[in-house]
Design a protein around this motif. Sequence first.
Motif, mmCIF file in Angstrom:
data_model
loop_
_atom_site.group_PDB
_atom_site.id
_atom_site.type_symbol
_atom_site.label_atom_id
_atom_site.label_comp_id
_atom_site.label_asym_id
_atom_site.label_seq_id
_atom_site.Cartn_x
_atom_site.Cartn_y
_atom_site.Cartn_z
ATOM 1 N N VAL A 48 0.860 -1.176 0.000
ATOM 2 C CA VAL A 48 0.000 0.000 0.000
ATOM 3 C C VAL A 48 0.903 1.235 0.000
ATOM 4 O O VAL A 48 1.840 1.326 0.803
ATOM 5 N N ASP A 49 0.658 2.164 -0.904
ATOM 6 C CA ASP A 49 1.499 3.355 -0.936
ATOM 7 C C ASP A 49 1.340 4.146 0.364
ATOM 8 O O ASP A 49 0.326 4.047 1.050
ATOM 9 N N ARG A 78 0.825 7.218 1.245
ATOM 10 C CA ARG A 78 -0.306 8.135 1.424
ATOM 11 C C ARG A 78 -1.575 7.363 1.785
ATOM 12 O O ARG A 78 -2.302 7.745 2.714
ATOM 13 N N THR A 79 -1.830 6.278 1.060
ATOM 14 C CA THR A 79 -3.007 5.459 1.362
ATOM 15 C C THR A 79 -2.876 4.795 2.721
ATOM 16 O O THR A 79 -3.848 4.725 3.482
ATOM 17 N N ALA A 80 -1.678 4.320 3.038
ATOM 18 C CA ALA A 80 -1.463 3.643 4.317
ATOM 19 C C ALA A 80 -1.766 4.571 5.487
ATOM 20 O O ALA A 80 -2.362 4.148 6.484
ATOM 21 N N ARG A 81 -1.371 5.846 5.379
ATOM 22 C CA ARG A 81 -1.667 6.805 6.463
ATOM 23 C C ARG A 81 -3.167 7.052 6.580
ATOM 24 O O ARG A 81 -3.674 7.337 7.670
ATOM 25 N N TYR A 82 -3.870 6.950 5.469
ATOM 26 C CA TYR A 82 -5.329 7.119 5.477
ATOM 27 C C TYR A 82 -6.017 5.903 6.098
ATOM 28 O O TYR A 82 -7.023 6.041 6.808
ATOM 29 N N VAL A 83 -5.462 4.722 5.856
ATOM 30 C CA VAL A 83 -6.088 3.482 6.336
ATOM 31 C C VAL A 83 -5.898 3.308 7.835
ATOM 32 O O VAL A 83 -6.821 2.884 8.547
ATOM 33 N N ASP A 117 0.244 -3.069 6.252
ATOM 34 C CA ASP A 117 -0.734 -2.118 5.725
ATOM 35 C C ASP A 117 -1.803 -2.823 4.899
ATOM 36 O O ASP A 117 -2.981 -2.443 4.935
ATOM 37 N N ASP A 118 -1.417 -3.857 4.158
ATOM 38 C CA ASP A 118 -2.403 -4.656 3.439
ATOM 39 C C ASP A 118 -3.374 -5.327 4.402
ATOM 40 O O ASP A 118 -4.575 -5.416 4.140
ATOM 41 N N PHE A 143 -5.867 -2.788 5.774
ATOM 42 C CA PHE A 143 -6.852 -2.500 4.728
ATOM 43 C C PHE A 143 -7.895 -3.611 4.660
ATOM 44 O O PHE A 143 -9.112 -3.350 4.655
ATOM 45 N N GLU A 198 -15.739 5.383 7.378
ATOM 46 C CA GLU A 198 -14.452 5.701 6.779
ATOM 47 C C GLU A 198 -13.386 4.876 7.507
ATOM 48 O O GLU A 198 -13.618 4.370 8.610
#
Length: 207
Positions: free
Chosen positions: A100-101, A103-108, A126-127, A130, A148
Amino acid sequence: MLRLPEGVTWIELDLPGGEAARDRRAAEHRAGRAAARAGLASLGCATTRDVASTRRGAPVFPPGFTGSITHDRGRAAALVAASSSGYAAVGADLHAARGVDERTARYVGDPQERDAARRAAGAEADDLLFALKEAVFKACCGADEWYEFADVELSFDDDGAAHLLRPSRTGVELRWAISGAVVRAAALVAAPSSVAAGGPDEGRSHR
């Protein structure tokens, strides 16, 4: 593979390669429904000819059963539970561990969650976050609800078992497994009567 209680099954199917993107999505949809029918049949459901869909595309299972369908990159799976298992709802996610990139990882997940997940799953942390949160969304969101990633907070024991901290829900179990660079995650929500009786698994979560 996932460790699941009696009365709950995970059926997974591989899709043949080579389809165009549009055809692949249709094939994944068909395979997900086929996995759901196979899961129902394995649990003794007499009517498995079709699994209907809501307007939003969510599967509708026959009375006496609940389930969730997931697919990702050439695989499809269904998590199906009989009402006799003590679960009122389930959620599944099948996620290719492709990284997971940032930016996405920080969001998840927040830093604390990500650190805990790294101790449990290493490079696939991180996967895993998610996939587990996607499973929670499917199991816990009603028709008029939506979460969210920041609305869901997870923790992990030293042995890797995952737990739902937020939103506060009684009787939610989380289970996960990683093999062949694929993350499989399940959220199981106990029926109210089962929670009151201390089951089906006393709210414990398992890797």
